[in-house]
Design an enzyme around this catalytic site. Sequence first.
Site, mmCIF file in Angstrom:
data_model
loop_
_atom_site.group_PDB
_atom_site.id
_atom_site.type_symbol
_atom_site.label_atom_id
_atom_site.label_comp_id
_atom_site.label_asym_id
_atom_site.label_seq_id
_atom_site.Cartn_x
_atom_site.Cartn_y
_atom_site.Cartn_z
ATOM 1 N N ARG A 248 34.471 34.783 43.207
ATOM 2 C CA ARG A 248 35.658 33.933 43.278
ATOM 3 C C ARG A 248 36.352 34.128 44.624
ATOM 4 O O ARG A 248 36.574 35.250 45.063
ATOM 5 C CB ARG A 248 36.622 34.252 42.126
ATOM 6 C CG ARG A 248 35.985 34.010 40.759
ATOM 7 C CD ARG A 248 36.929 34.217 39.605
ATOM 8 N NE ARG A 248 36.228 34.042 38.343
ATOM 9 C CZ ARG A 248 36.799 34.167 37.132
ATOM 10 N NH1 ARG A 248 38.080 34.474 37.047
ATOM 11 N NH2 ARG A 248 36.080 33.986 36.031
ATOM 12 N N ARG A 263 42.011 42.302 41.434
ATOM 13 C CA ARG A 263 41.683 40.924 41.818
ATOM 14 C C ARG A 263 40.732 40.984 43.011
ATOM 15 O O ARG A 263 41.130 41.272 44.132
ATOM 16 C CB ARG A 263 42.950 40.150 42.180
ATOM 17 C CG ARG A 263 42.740 38.639 42.343
ATOM 18 C CD ARG A 263 44.025 37.960 42.810
ATOM 19 N NE ARG A 263 45.104 38.117 41.859
ATOM 20 C CZ ARG A 263 45.342 37.297 40.828
ATOM 21 N NH1 ARG A 263 44.541 36.268 40.627
ATOM 22 N NH2 ARG A 263 46.352 37.508 40.022
ATOM 23 N N GLU A 335 46.111 40.031 32.258
ATOM 24 C CA GLU A 335 44.966 39.422 31.587
ATOM 25 C C GLU A 335 43.696 40.264 31.739
ATOM 26 O O GLU A 335 43.315 40.636 32.839
ATOM 27 C CB GLU A 335 44.711 38.028 32.145
ATOM 28 C CG GLU A 335 43.507 37.337 31.527
ATOM 29 C CD GLU A 335 43.057 36.115 32.306
ATOM 30 O OE1 GLU A 335 41.881 35.733 32.160
ATOM 31 O OE2 GLU A 335 43.861 35.551 33.072
ATOM 32 N N SER A 338 39.819 36.264 28.054
ATOM 33 C CA SER A 338 40.314 34.909 27.799
ATOM 34 C C SER A 338 39.279 34.179 26.963
ATOM 35 O O SER A 338 38.071 34.381 27.150
ATOM 36 C CB SER A 338 40.541 34.188 29.138
ATOM 37 O OG SER A 338 41.059 32.897 28.921
ATOM 38 N N ARG A 375 38.666 44.848 35.945
ATOM 39 C CA ARG A 375 39.980 44.881 35.289
ATOM 40 C C ARG A 375 39.969 45.835 34.089
ATOM 41 O O ARG A 375 40.975 46.495 33.801
ATOM 42 C CB ARG A 375 40.392 43.480 34.852
ATOM 43 C CG ARG A 375 40.716 42.570 36.021
ATOM 44 C CD ARG A 375 41.348 41.269 35.585
ATOM 45 N NE ARG A 375 41.730 40.480 36.759
ATOM 46 C CZ ARG A 375 42.567 39.450 36.722
ATOM 47 N NH1 ARG A 375 43.107 39.067 35.584
ATOM 48 N NH2 ARG A 375 42.867 38.796 37.835
#
Length: 412
Positions: A248, A263, A335, A338, A375
């Site tokens: 990403r 991140r 988060e 999801s 994460r």
Amino acid sequence: MRASQRARGEDVALVDSLLSADERRRSSGVRFDELRAEQKQLGKLIPKATGDEKAELLKKAGQLAADVKAADADRDAADAETQELLLQLGNLVHPDVPVGGEEDFVTLETHGTIRDFGGEGFEPKDHLELGQLLGAIDVERGAKVSGSRFYFLTGVGALLELALVNAAIAQATAAGFTPMLTPALVRPQSMAGTGFLGQASQDVYHLDKDDLYLVGTSEVALAAYHMDEIIDAERLPLRYAGFSPCFRREAGSHGKDTRGIFRVHQFDKVEMFSYVAPEDSRAEHQRLLDWEKQWLTSLELPFRVIDVASADLGSSAARKYDCEAWIPTQGKYRELTSTSDCTEFQSRRLSIRVRDGKQVKPLATLNGTLCAVPRTIVAILENHQQADGSVRIPEVLRPYLGGREVLEPVAK
């Protein structure tokens, strides 16, 4: 659809533009069919005609051929415009989704107990400091080799990732998912079909020379796995657990989470993916959420479940639930997993259908993160740290770490 676009904070006029383009597509199609029929009828008359009549019919046939060609071009152009506009529309938002932006979510439930480090007599260290003490994370050399937001997992850090992946796959397999190792490079139709070339395109890496995309999630490959297929209803549900590297650009996150590995541009992830009959998608969505909650509970992490607001859904989701783990040094939930119900949005774009008796129709697709590795490592290190800088290992991971119960700091 107008209400859905409004709830997403997107262009409502797009719906009217699409309707106009579709009307042109329909009318130009009718016009083409009429001219083509007239052309066929004329073709039957010409061989029977003679003299001036035949000359007149040939002249008319020439004009008609030009008209048919123009009508065909108009029909193709209108169809192309319709498809282009259609691909810009997000999925129809579920009516129960809270309306608003990123901060307008609704908390549905909380799990676990947030530790009182002050009561235990020490100040918690953040995951990067712990990772360096344990010889587990090296962001300095990651930046030297690849740039910012890259990292090395070293020693027990690498072992911890492998333990997490193996434990996640074990849980998914026990729940009936088929394990999958998926491609990290996909064709444009796979990326577009899953909804990642619209508003999410700024975060996608593209290899121009090969016209291939690096996936940001194995959801893309798992959704396109049955592209252009018809699946018998008796085979549903189909459930896959994909493991892949994910990439990403994080184009919109300048200045956010720059410290550590929360991140990053590249990470590994275990993703659940389901194909079900449309009428079963809501129940399957709850099942995916339950499996995520089971996973986070097994890691002994405090977390909450939120109902994501409409403008934060992403184009493919009709509804999305996030599980957010407590990060002690940030003093807030972040988060970790999801799960999205994409209803028929992806299957229509990828031409995946189900045959139920004599009826053939689109099916529903759903996805759910089981373990986004970096994460999850952040949450484990910070929540299970001890005063001396060591980190207690949750029991579920110990069989995959040779029975090790604690990660100890290494000598400098």
